[in-house]
Design a protein around this motif. Structure first.
Motif, PDB file in Angstrom:
ATOM      1  N   GLY A 156       1.151  -1.244  -0.195  1.00 12.46           N
ATOM      2  CA  GLY A 156       0.447   0.013  -0.161  1.00 12.46           C
ATOM      3  C   GLY A 156       0.711   1.253   0.248  1.00 12.46           C
ATOM      4  O   GLY A 156       0.338   2.125  -0.831  1.00 12.46           O
ATOM      5  N   LEU A 157       2.127   1.653   0.828  1.00 16.11           N
ATOM      6  CA  LEU A 157       2.569   2.415   0.847  1.00 16.11           C
ATOM      7  C   LEU A 157       3.497   2.631  -0.525  1.00 16.11           C
ATOM      8  O   LEU A 157       3.612   3.927  -1.382  1.00 16.11           O
ATOM      9  N   GLU A 158       4.149   1.599  -1.403  1.00 13.84           N
ATOM     10  CA  GLU A 158       4.420   1.595  -2.964  1.00 13.84           C
ATOM     11  C   GLU A 158       3.377   2.180  -3.532  1.00 13.84           C
ATOM     12  O   GLU A 158       4.355   3.192  -4.951  1.00 13.84           O
ATOM     13  N   ARG A 159       2.644   1.956  -3.394  1.00 14.20           N
ATOM     14  CA  ARG A 159       1.440   2.282  -4.264  1.00 14.20           C
ATOM     15  C   ARG A 159       0.779   4.347  -4.104  1.00 14.20           C
ATOM     16  O   ARG A 159       0.965   4.894  -5.036  1.00 14.20           O
ATOM     17  N   ALA A 160       0.712   4.202  -3.090  1.00 20.98           N
ATOM     18  CA  ALA A 160       0.400   5.721  -2.707  1.00 20.98           C
ATOM     19  C   ALA A 160       1.218   6.487  -2.252  1.00 20.98           C
ATOM     20  O   ALA A 160       0.782   7.522  -2.927  1.00 20.98           O
ATOM     21  N   ASN A 214      -7.225   3.601   0.080  1.00 21.59           N
ATOM     22  CA  ASN A 214      -7.218   3.003  -1.430  1.00 21.59           C
ATOM     23  C   ASN A 214      -7.060   2.819  -2.305  1.00 21.59           C
ATOM     24  O   ASN A 214      -7.423   2.345  -3.362  1.00 21.59           O
ATOM     25  N   SER A 215      -5.178   2.878  -2.367  1.00 21.43           N
ATOM     26  CA  SER A 215      -4.437   2.296  -3.405  1.00 21.43           C
ATOM     27  C   SER A 215      -4.635   1.312  -3.731  1.00 21.43           C
ATOM     28  O   SER A 215      -4.346   0.057  -4.217  1.00 21.43           O
ATOM     29  N   GLN A 239      11.516   7.915   6.895  1.00 22.66           N
ATOM     30  CA  GLN A 239      10.175   8.879   6.091  1.00 22.66           C
ATOM     31  C   GLN A 239       9.003   7.054   6.731  1.00 22.66           C
ATOM     32  O   GLN A 239       7.786   6.864   7.190  1.00 22.66           O
ATOM     33  N   LYS A 240      10.009   6.181   5.511  1.00 23.63           N
ATOM     34  CA  LYS A 240       8.598   4.988   5.311  1.00 23.63           C
ATOM     35  C   LYS A 240       8.541   4.146   6.499  1.00 23.63           C
ATOM     36  O   LYS A 240       7.581   3.712   7.074  1.00 23.63           O
ATOM     37  N   GLU A 241       9.588   4.193   7.282  1.00 24.53           N
ATOM     38  CA  GLU A 241       9.365   3.047   8.706  1.00 24.53           C
ATOM     39  C   GLU A 241       8.297   3.818   9.730  1.00 24.53           C
ATOM     40  O   GLU A 241       7.011   3.206  10.692  1.00 24.53           O
ATOM     41  N   LYS A 242       8.434   5.871   9.543  1.00 19.83           N
ATOM     42  CA  LYS A 242       7.664   6.216  10.842  1.00 19.83           C
ATOM     43  C   LYS A 242       6.131   6.122   9.897  1.00 19.83           C
ATOM     44  O   LYS A 242       5.265   5.874  10.131  1.00 19.83           O
ATOM     45  N   PHE A 273      -4.280   9.710   4.997  1.00 17.10           N
ATOM     46  CA  PHE A 273      -2.884   9.345   5.033  1.00 17.10           C
ATOM     47  C   PHE A 273      -3.747   7.651   5.137  1.00 17.10           C
ATOM     48  O   PHE A 273      -3.379   6.729   3.681  1.00 17.10           O
ATOM     49  N   ALA A 274      -4.319   7.278   6.390  1.00 15.14           N
ATOM     50  CA  ALA A 274      -4.580   6.174   5.903  1.00 15.14           C
ATOM     51  C   ALA A 274      -6.368   5.236   4.778  1.00 15.14           C
ATOM     52  O   ALA A 274      -6.008   4.417   4.447  1.00 15.14           O
ATOM     53  N   PHE A 275      -6.897   6.994   4.495  1.00 14.33           N
ATOM     54  CA  PHE A 275      -7.710   6.519   3.407  1.00 14.33           C
ATOM     55  C   PHE A 275      -6.979   6.535   2.256  1.00 14.33           C
ATOM     56  O   PHE A 275      -7.339   5.639   1.590  1.00 14.33           O
TER      57      PHE A 275
END
Length: 401
Positions: A35-39, A79-80, A47-50, A73-75
């Protein structure tokens, strides 16, 4: 061969549970990463670890300070993830689940369990577990947002996850796991009855609208009745021990399903379904309680029979007087606060809250202490003819045989 886990004081079931939790956690982290990679592909290093830490806390249900940025951010991540799912998953995924579930139950209870049948069962359950983990992540992230779009998507996912859990439950309850199937390839009559109940439920699956349909609950009741019947067996075979363990794990798993739904998307439907499940679990516990290491005395046998009769009444949609559940210890006597608040407003100067609650419970015939006077207990016992209850159950069982 000596089991090292037994020497360490860890049962095989506990070890299996820890392994499953570890695998689910690994899968959850994979979903978050995707999800993070996409969003937010721009996030790197600290920053990514946080960001991962924040998402994990949201998913685990921690009470974070109200923060619009966290909600957005959660949404965004949820969504992604759903966008990825829509790209790779067929629209009618749920209907494929139904067809696969029906075939697995049929093949595992038709009297000829093959290695291919077992592998198909285990692989399908693994796939459902993986999908559940993904959906739980989506739901937890959407639940953190107050937007109308998030609530709409959460409602849709709640229905889809409830259906997934019901299909998985049908397989867990009505078919042997690998260890059972390898030890005994034939399905017992009790297992075939449960399988038939779930097959009927699946035939109606596409026409159902309720979040937790009555057919699913009644099928679970049949399993609970079998657990109580197993309690009456003095010396169980290895096959029956494995079956009892599977049934117990099934009830525990369903409890986890309801608790998650109640945390993420609470509703009256969830509350009612969870209450019925807890009553069923408590009846099984009471029926399996013995003071003498598995040897039931006469009083315990009667209590066990009554627990089974209550389950049968629930299956037939008949009412069970609450006093019976209180007597069995399935329900506890608790004060009702709903009416007491209104009365307190009118009598605040003359009565304490505890006095009002006590009076309300007295008027309603409720017991306010876990230790009741013998005369009250005697009245409660005489209002229910236990021997007649058991005799009727026995007559009904004989007529069905």
């Amino acid at each position: 061969m000596v089991d090292i886990n037994e020497l360490r004081g860890i049962s095989s079931s506990e070890d299996k549970k820890q392994k499953e939790l570890s695998e689910k956690e690994k899968k959850k982290q994979e979903v978050i990463e995707k999800g993070l990679e996409r969003a937010r592909p721009d996030l790197k290093g600290p920053q990514k670890e946080k960001a991962k830490e924040i998402l994990n806390r949201v998913i685990d249900g921690e009470n974070l300070p109200v923060d619009k940025n966290v909600e957005d951010f959660a949404f965004m991540v949820a969504n992604s993830l759903q966008t990825i799912e829509n790209e790779v998953a067929p629209k009618n995924e749920y209907f494929y689940w139904i067809e696969d579930t029906k075939k697995i139950i049929h093949d595992m209870t038709d009297g000829d369990i093959t290695e291919e049948d077992i592998n198909r069962r285990e692989d399908f359950l693994t796939n459902l577990d993986d999908r559940e983990t993904e959906m739980r992540v989506y739901m937890a992230l959407y639940a953190a947002s107050n937007s109308s779009k998030a609530k709409e998507r959460l409602e849709f996912l709640q229905l889809k996850l409830a259906r997934l859990q019901q299909l998985r439950s049908a397989i867990l309850a009505s078919t042997k796991n690998r260890a059972e199937a390898e030890a005994e390839r034939q399905a017992k009559e009790e297992e075939k009855r449960i399988a038939l109940e779930y097959q009927r439920m699946l035939e109606e699956e596409q026409r159902r609208e309720a979040l937790y349909p009555d057919a699913d609950y009644k099928a679970s009741l049949l399993l609970a009745q079998n657990l109580i019947a197993l309690a009456a067996v003095d010396e169980m075979s290895k096959a029956n021990q494995l079956r009892r363990q599977r049934y117990q794990e099934f009830l525990a798993r369903r409890g986890d399903d309801f608790r998650f739904m109640n945390r993420i998307a609470p509703s009256q439907d969830v509350t009612d379904a969870y209450a019925k499940h807890l009553e069923m679990v408590n009846l099984v516990k009471v029926a399996n309680t013995s003071q003498n290491h598995g040897r039931f005395n006469e009083e315990e046998q009667i209590k066990r029979d009554v627990c089974g009769a209550v389950l049968e009444y629930r299956r037939r949609g008949k009412d069970v007087p609450e006093k019976i559940l209180y007597k069995l210890g399935v329900k506890s006597f608790v004060p009702d606060y709903s009416m007491s608040e209104e009365i307190l407003q009118k009598n605040m100067q003359t009565q304490s809250k505890s006095d009002v609650i006590k009076r309300i419970n007295e008027l309603r015939g409720r017991q306010t202490s876990s230790i009741a006077p013998k005369s009250i207990n005697k009245d409660r016992i005489h209002s229910f003819d236990m021997n007649r209850y058991i005799a009727l159950r026995s007559r009904e069982a004989n007529s069905m045989a």
